[in-house]
Design a protein around this motif. Structure first.
Motif, PDB file in Angstrom:
ATOM      1  N   PHE A  76     -33.167 -43.554 -32.060  1.00 29.70           N
ATOM      2  CA  PHE A  76     -33.188 -42.258 -32.457  1.00 29.70           C
ATOM      3  C   PHE A  76     -32.794 -41.642 -31.125  1.00 29.70           C
ATOM      4  O   PHE A  76     -31.953 -40.590 -31.181  1.00 29.70           O
ATOM      5  CB  PHE A  76     -34.558 -41.866 -33.000  1.00 29.70           C
ATOM      6  CG  PHE A  76     -34.694 -40.226 -33.127  1.00 29.70           C
ATOM      7  CD1 PHE A  76     -34.101 -39.479 -34.009  1.00 29.70           C
ATOM      8  CD2 PHE A  76     -35.504 -39.696 -31.909  1.00 29.70           C
ATOM      9  CE1 PHE A  76     -34.425 -38.018 -34.015  1.00 29.70           C
ATOM     10  CE2 PHE A  76     -35.714 -38.349 -32.005  1.00 29.70           C
ATOM     11  CZ  PHE A  76     -35.258 -37.398 -33.137  1.00 29.70           C
ATOM     12  N   ARG A  78     -29.907 -38.990 -30.380  1.00 27.53           N
ATOM     13  CA  ARG A  78     -30.199 -37.615 -29.754  1.00 27.53           C
ATOM     14  C   ARG A  78     -29.541 -37.215 -28.587  1.00 27.53           C
ATOM     15  O   ARG A  78     -28.815 -36.379 -28.233  1.00 27.53           O
ATOM     16  CB  ARG A  78     -31.701 -37.598 -29.607  1.00 27.53           C
ATOM     17  CG  ARG A  78     -32.258 -36.159 -29.214  1.00 27.53           C
ATOM     18  CD  ARG A  78     -33.636 -36.250 -29.042  1.00 27.53           C
ATOM     19  NE  ARG A  78     -34.060 -37.269 -27.774  1.00 27.53           N
ATOM     20  CZ  ARG A  78     -35.160 -37.617 -27.457  1.00 27.53           C
ATOM     21  NH1 ARG A  78     -36.340 -37.359 -28.278  1.00 27.53           N
ATOM     22  NH2 ARG A  78     -35.225 -38.680 -26.535  1.00 27.53           N
ATOM     23  N   CYS A 118     -37.586 -34.474 -37.936  1.00 25.15           N
ATOM     24  CA  CYS A 118     -37.355 -35.550 -38.797  1.00 25.15           C
ATOM     25  C   CYS A 118     -38.764 -35.471 -39.635  1.00 25.15           C
ATOM     26  O   CYS A 118     -39.926 -35.577 -39.458  1.00 25.15           O
ATOM     27  CB  CYS A 118     -37.558 -36.922 -38.061  1.00 25.15           C
ATOM     28  SG  CYS A 118     -37.213 -38.419 -39.250  1.00 25.15           S
ATOM     29  N   THR A 167     -41.816 -38.550 -40.220  1.00 26.75           N
ATOM     30  CA  THR A 167     -41.474 -39.994 -40.365  1.00 26.75           C
ATOM     31  C   THR A 167     -42.675 -40.796 -40.521  1.00 26.75           C
ATOM     32  O   THR A 167     -43.863 -40.540 -40.600  1.00 26.75           O
ATOM     33  CB  THR A 167     -40.810 -40.345 -38.848  1.00 26.75           C
ATOM     34  OG1 THR A 167     -41.973 -40.646 -37.861  1.00 26.75           O
ATOM     35  CG2 THR A 167     -39.890 -39.285 -38.379  1.00 26.75           C
ATOM     36  N   VAL A 181     -33.408 -36.426 -41.039  1.00 26.07           N
ATOM     37  CA  VAL A 181     -33.268 -35.556 -39.543  1.00 26.07           C
ATOM     38  C   VAL A 181     -32.659 -34.344 -39.896  1.00 26.07           C
ATOM     39  O   VAL A 181     -31.419 -34.319 -40.421  1.00 26.07           O
ATOM     40  CB  VAL A 181     -32.601 -36.387 -38.670  1.00 26.07           C
ATOM     41  CG1 VAL A 181     -32.687 -35.489 -37.321  1.00 26.07           C
ATOM     42  CG2 VAL A 181     -33.335 -37.664 -38.382  1.00 26.07           C
TER      43      VAL A 181
END
Length: 407
Positions: A89, A93, A109, A121, A51
């Motif tokens: 995630f 975030r 990412c 991803t 990330v």
């Protein structure tokens, strides 16, 4: 709060070093065949996707790239299949947004699978591509973004077992990236300055740079060769928009040749005559010195596997203190793995990541802030808390004994 220091702890063989090594494979574009992967794992299911959180003011981004970032900022796990990891995630975030203004940052990412494809991803690539397609985002734009991100950073990796060839390679390549920005800028300026006419003489009229003259002469040579080749043969640029040699290309060659004839020495001894432990320590010392004194051309990430390795107890504390200073005072990002837990007793601006087994699934990773680490100590295994006190006391005693002996 800045958290540039990231420390990974856990049992041997749990996968701490694999995190640092996988980033090395991606960021330094290691050939895919050299990626270490689990036996039997399908190549198209093997991914390295870190990330990236980047200040907009530090990155020359396009509208399409901003839309990709927006898709990650707004990603709703409920709208995708296999949402488990993306729930985590989203939690991370949301926690991040408490400390920064998301309007000032780009969030991506992105990485590669072992077949060489650039991916957003492992599972949301198609979803984000569909979400952003109406803004002109394509596979080519995603690949271009990946290349820009990789060139934005210098990733210097010092593994636990560094061979002589590793050391010399690092000295010749990554160490060049740690040079002072003013030095490399001056070389680029000399190569780019338009002081010469087409014959290479310093005169008035239309002028060219050294790089212009090199490209012009090479173009003339290739044209002459192409006219003499049999029908169908031709030297021409393929698979790239690049058609000329750039100043940065020549800079890389200059620095490589310059460093190759000036190997690192200690007390007059060539680095390859030192023990493996001394070589590794020398490399760390040089990296720390350069990072603490130079202005860098790129964002530098320094990754060291077990910095305490080959150090006696008296020097472990000071080594970690220097590394912590790099992250806090000089604002460089550090990734460390360690079995020396004495550093846990020193409040720092960073994160501790505890890696542990998780049954048959991937290892479990739990993170804690180093600034108030012991507020969370009830979640630690007892062995870690006890060992942190033991390691720190051992180092303090060794330092005291050393001071008394020299006094």
């Amino acid at each position: 709060m800045r958290e540039n220091l990231n420390v990974f702890i856990g049992e041997n063989g749990i996968g701490k070093s694999s995190i640092l090594e996988s980033l090395h494979c991606l960021m330094n574009e290691v050939e895919l065949k050299h990626w270490d992967t689990t036996l039997g794992q399908r190549k198209d299911r093997t991914f390295i996707c870190p990330v990236f959180l980047i200040k907009k003011s530090d990155f020359n981004y396009s509208t399409e790239e901003e839309k990709i970032s927006d898709a990650f900022w707004n990603l709703d796990p409920r709208k995708i299949s296999n949402p488990e990891h993306y729930i985590k995630f989203a939690e991370w975030r949301n926690e991040l947004e408490k400390n920064i203004d998301r309007n000032d940052y780009l969030l991506f990412c992105i990485g590669k699978d072992k077949t060489g494809n650039v991916v957003l991803t492992s599972t949301v690539h198609s979803y984000i591509l569909n979400q952003t397609k109406r803004y002109g985002v394509s596979k080519a734009k995603i690949t271009s973004l990946f290349e820009k991100l990789i060139s934005h950073y210098t990733y210097v990796y010092i593994p636990i077992e560094s061979s002589i060839s590793d050391i010399l390679s690092l000295q010749a390549n990554e160490m060049q990236a740690l040079m002072d920005k003013s030095v490399t800028d001056e070389i680029i300026s000399l190569l780019s300055k338009k002081n010469y006419d087409s014959t290479g003489q310093k005169v008035g009229g239309r002028k060219s740079s050294i790089v212009d003259l090199i490209n012009s002469n090479l173009d003339d040579y290739i044209k002459s060769i192409n006219t003499k080749l049999l029908s169908g043969y031709k030297f021409e640029p393929k698979g790239t928009n690049k058609k000329t040699v750039k100043p940065n290309d020549i800079l890389a060659s200059i620095l490589k040749e310059y460093f190759s004839i000036r190997p690192l020495t200690k007390d007059g001894k060539h680095i390859n005559s030192l023990s493996s432990g001394q070589q590794r320590l020398a490399l760390m010392d040089v990296a720390i010195t350069l990072l603490s004194t130079n202005q860098m051309n790129k964002k530098v990430i320094l990754a060291i596997d077990e910095p305490e390795n080959s150090l006696d107890s008296a020097h472990r504390f000071s080594q970690f203190a220097r590394l912590t200073e790099l992250s806090e005072q000089y604002n460089h990002q550090l990734l460390l793995t360690t079995h020396w837990y004495g550093l846990l007793l020193r409040p720092s601006e960073g994160r501790l990541h505890f890696v542990s087994e998780n049954g048959d699934d991937a290892p479990k990773l739990v993170s804690y802030p180093l600034a108030n680490l012991y507020d969370n100590r009830r979640h630690f295994p007892d062995s870690i808390e006890m060992k942190s006190y033991f390691d720190l006391m051992s180092s303090m005693l060794a330092i005291l004994k050393s001071s008394n002996a020299t006094g």
